[in-house]
Design a protein around this motif. Sequence first.
Motif, PDB file in Angstrom:
ATOM      1  N   ARG A 135      45.175  36.135  23.635  1.00  0.00           N
ATOM      2  CA  ARG A 135      44.552  37.613  23.857  1.00  0.00           C
ATOM      3  C   ARG A 135      45.203  39.004  24.119  1.00  0.00           C
ATOM      4  O   ARG A 135      44.835  40.136  23.250  1.00  0.00           O
ATOM      5  N   THR A 136      46.100  38.932  24.671  1.00  0.00           N
ATOM      6  CA  THR A 136      46.558  39.976  24.916  1.00  0.00           C
ATOM      7  C   THR A 136      47.833  39.801  24.205  1.00  0.00           C
ATOM      8  O   THR A 136      47.429  41.609  23.808  1.00  0.00           O
ATOM      9  N   ASN A 138      46.974  39.670  21.043  1.00  0.00           N
ATOM     10  CA  ASN A 138      45.306  40.614  19.510  1.00  0.00           C
ATOM     11  C   ASN A 138      45.549  41.853  20.541  1.00  0.00           C
ATOM     12  O   ASN A 138      45.502  42.811  19.329  1.00  0.00           O
ATOM     13  N   GLU A 160      40.849  43.662  26.280  1.00  0.00           N
ATOM     14  CA  GLU A 160      42.235  42.432  25.577  1.00  0.00           C
ATOM     15  C   GLU A 160      43.362  42.726  26.034  1.00  0.00           C
ATOM     16  O   GLU A 160      43.939  41.750  26.194  1.00  0.00           O
ATOM     17  N   THR A 164      42.746  40.639  30.626  1.00  0.00           N
ATOM     18  CA  THR A 164      42.902  39.166  30.694  1.00  0.00           C
ATOM     19  C   THR A 164      44.400  38.198  31.302  1.00  0.00           C
ATOM     20  O   THR A 164      43.813  37.468  32.468  1.00  0.00           O
ATOM     21  N   ASP A 190      37.608  41.948  32.855  1.00  0.00           N
ATOM     22  CA  ASP A 190      37.875  43.341  31.795  1.00  0.00           C
ATOM     23  C   ASP A 190      37.682  44.002  32.352  1.00  0.00           C
ATOM     24  O   ASP A 190      37.343  45.572  31.899  1.00  0.00           O
TER      25      ASP A 190
END
Length: 274
Positions: A135-136, A138, A160, A164, A190
Amino acid sequence: MPRHTSAVLDQIDERMIDLCGAGPVGAGAQYHLSTGGSRVRARLGLEAAGALALAPGAAEACAVGPELLHNASLVHDDLQDHDATRRGHPAVWRRFGPAAAVCVGDVMISAAFAAMASHPDPARAIGLMHAAIARTANGQARDLRKPCLDLDAYRALVAEKTGTLIALPVRLALAAANAPGDSLALEVGDTLAFAYQAIDDIRDRDADRASGRVNLCTRLGTGDKGVSLARSAARDALHAARHRAAGLPGQTGASFCNLADRMDSKLTEHANAA
């Protein structure tokens, strides 16, 4: 819950350096870690582990793994953005070369997974770690495109890239205790990330404008108006994060609230300095 002393954080630093190993790559990792940093993710892991009465080995895993992933992301981020300094010192890629910086970041990621050996549920922990990296990464890929974002898209990008790894230490602690609240911890992370990034954007607004980077202040308005709106939005996010963190098991949410308090103090410092 008491805050952790510098001596405990020093032990975390020693463990991170030990896991990164010797040789030129280990030396690069040690150099980067020696340049400072507030060890936000290590503190979160230790405090959440303490709230859940985890054993020392589990607490170490919750602190060391996410902190190593965060620092790996900084080493790679500096290289990708061609930022020459980090924490007032030459960035790893400037000190050791771009190719070495890739290796340093890579070994930090590998070391973060090695830290999961002391987690009570290594398989689950490894899954959480991989999902956090994906996720990071991306988020970083989206940011490198230098997009022109509205406020909702900005929040999603920051979640993101930053949220995360803020959530990960607490998620690892909950997993170690087999406690509920994983999705809520990610939500709180978040939310805190928005405030965290807003504070950075207030500090870096002039440099970000010059380089064309995404910055909340310039998205919200021009000059002092943008800064004021960014500060107000950050305080709202901190309030929301504290409220949501109260829903986590026991006193686990206190780790997030302690971070929110530190960020609130930074916002006040910026306002007083303006």
